[in-house]
Scaffold this motif. Structure first.
Motif, short mmCIF file in Angstrom:
data_model
loop_
_atom_site.label_atom_id
_atom_site.label_comp_id
_atom_site.label_asym_id
_atom_site.label_seq_id
_atom_site.Cartn_x
_atom_site.Cartn_y
_atom_site.Cartn_z
N TYR A 34 22.88 27.66 5.15
CA TYR A 34 23.30 27.24 6.48
C TYR A 34 23.27 28.39 7.47
O TYR A 34 22.98 28.20 8.65
N ALA A 35 23.52 29.60 7.00
CA ALA A 35 23.41 30.76 7.89
C ALA A 35 21.95 30.94 8.33
O ALA A 35 21.67 31.22 9.50
N VAL A 36 21.03 30.76 7.40
CA VAL A 36 19.61 30.87 7.73
C VAL A 36 19.22 29.77 8.72
O VAL A 36 18.51 30.01 9.70
N LEU A 37 19.70 28.56 8.49
CA LEU A 37 19.39 27.46 9.41
C LEU A 37 19.95 27.72 10.81
O LEU A 37 19.33 27.35 11.80
N ASP A 38 21.09 28.37 10.90
CA ASP A 38 21.65 28.72 12.20
C ASP A 38 20.73 29.67 12.97
O ASP A 38 20.76 29.71 14.20
N CYS A 39 19.92 30.44 12.26
CA CYS A 39 19.01 31.38 12.92
C CYS A 39 18.01 30.67 13.82
O CYS A 39 17.55 31.23 14.81
N GLU A 40 17.68 29.43 13.48
CA GLU A 40 16.77 28.67 14.33
C GLU A 40 17.42 28.41 15.69
O GLU A 40 16.82 28.64 16.73
N ASP A 41 18.66 27.97 15.66
CA ASP A 41 19.36 27.68 16.92
C ASP A 41 19.70 28.96 17.68
O ASP A 41 19.59 29.00 18.90
N LEU A 42 20.09 29.99 16.97
CA LEU A 42 20.54 31.22 17.62
C LEU A 42 19.39 32.09 18.12
O LEU A 42 19.46 32.65 19.21
#
Length: 147
Positions: free
Chosen positions: A79-87
Motif C-alpha cells: 500500500y505504501a508503494v501504491l501511494d507513490c502513484e498518487d503522491l
C-alpha cells in the motif's frame, strides 16, 4: 512475554554504539535529557519530529533515516508503494516482461530515477569490492539526492 523493540530504538542504539557514545553524550548533543533519550532508545517513547532531527544530527545521519516507515507485513509495503502513484506519479510498468516502477507520462517527480541510478552505482561498487559493507551502509544512512 518479551516486548518487541521498535525499529527506531534499535537504530538509535546501533548508531550510538558505532559512534562509541554514551546515552548522555547523545542526549547532550541533541539537547534532550538523558532519561528522555534512554526512553527513545528503549522504545518506551517516540521523539517529536524536531527532537528526532536533533538526535539524527547527534548521530550523524539524516533525519529521514531514523523516521523511515516501518512495515509490519507485505501488505503495508504494497500500500505504501501504491501511494507513490498518487503522491509522486510513479506507477507499475512492464518492460519486456520485467515488472518495474516508473514515472507516469505526466510525472514531474524524477527524483526516484536519480535515486535508483545512485543506488545502482554504489551497489555495483560494493559488488565489485571497490567499497566495503561499512561504506555501503554509510551511503544508505546519509543518502541525499538534493531534494
Amino acid at each position: 512475554m518479551k516486548k518487541e523493540v521498535p525499529r527506531l530504538a534499535k537504530k538509535l542504539r546501533m548508531l550510538r554504539s558505532e559512534l562509541r557514545l554514551t546515552q548522555k553524550e547523545v542526549a547532550d548533543r541533541a539537547s534532550v535529557t538523558e532519561s528522555a533519550y534512554r526512553a527513545y532508545e528503549l522504545g518506551d517513547r517516540n521523539p517529536k519530529p524536531e527532537v528526532l532531527t536533533r538526535i539524527a544530527a547527534a548521530l550523524e545521519v539524516r533525519p529521514e533515516y531514523l523516521s523511515a516507515p516501518v512495515f509490519e507485513n507485505r501488505h503495508e509495503f504494497v500500500y505504501a508503494v501504491l501511494d507513490c502513484e498518487d503522491l509522486f506519479g510513479y506507477t507499475a510498468r512492464d518492460f519486456d516482461g520485467i515488472a518495474a516502477i516508473a514515472p507516469s507520462c505526466d510525472s514531474k517527480a524524477h527524483f526516484f530515477e536519480e535515486f535508483v541510478r545512485d543506488w545502482s552505482e554504489v551497489r555495483k561498487k560494493l559488488d565489485d569490492c571497490e567499497i566495503d559493507e561499512k561504506e555501503y551502509v554509510e551511503w544508505k544512512r546519509t543518502y541525499d539526492s538534493g531534494v
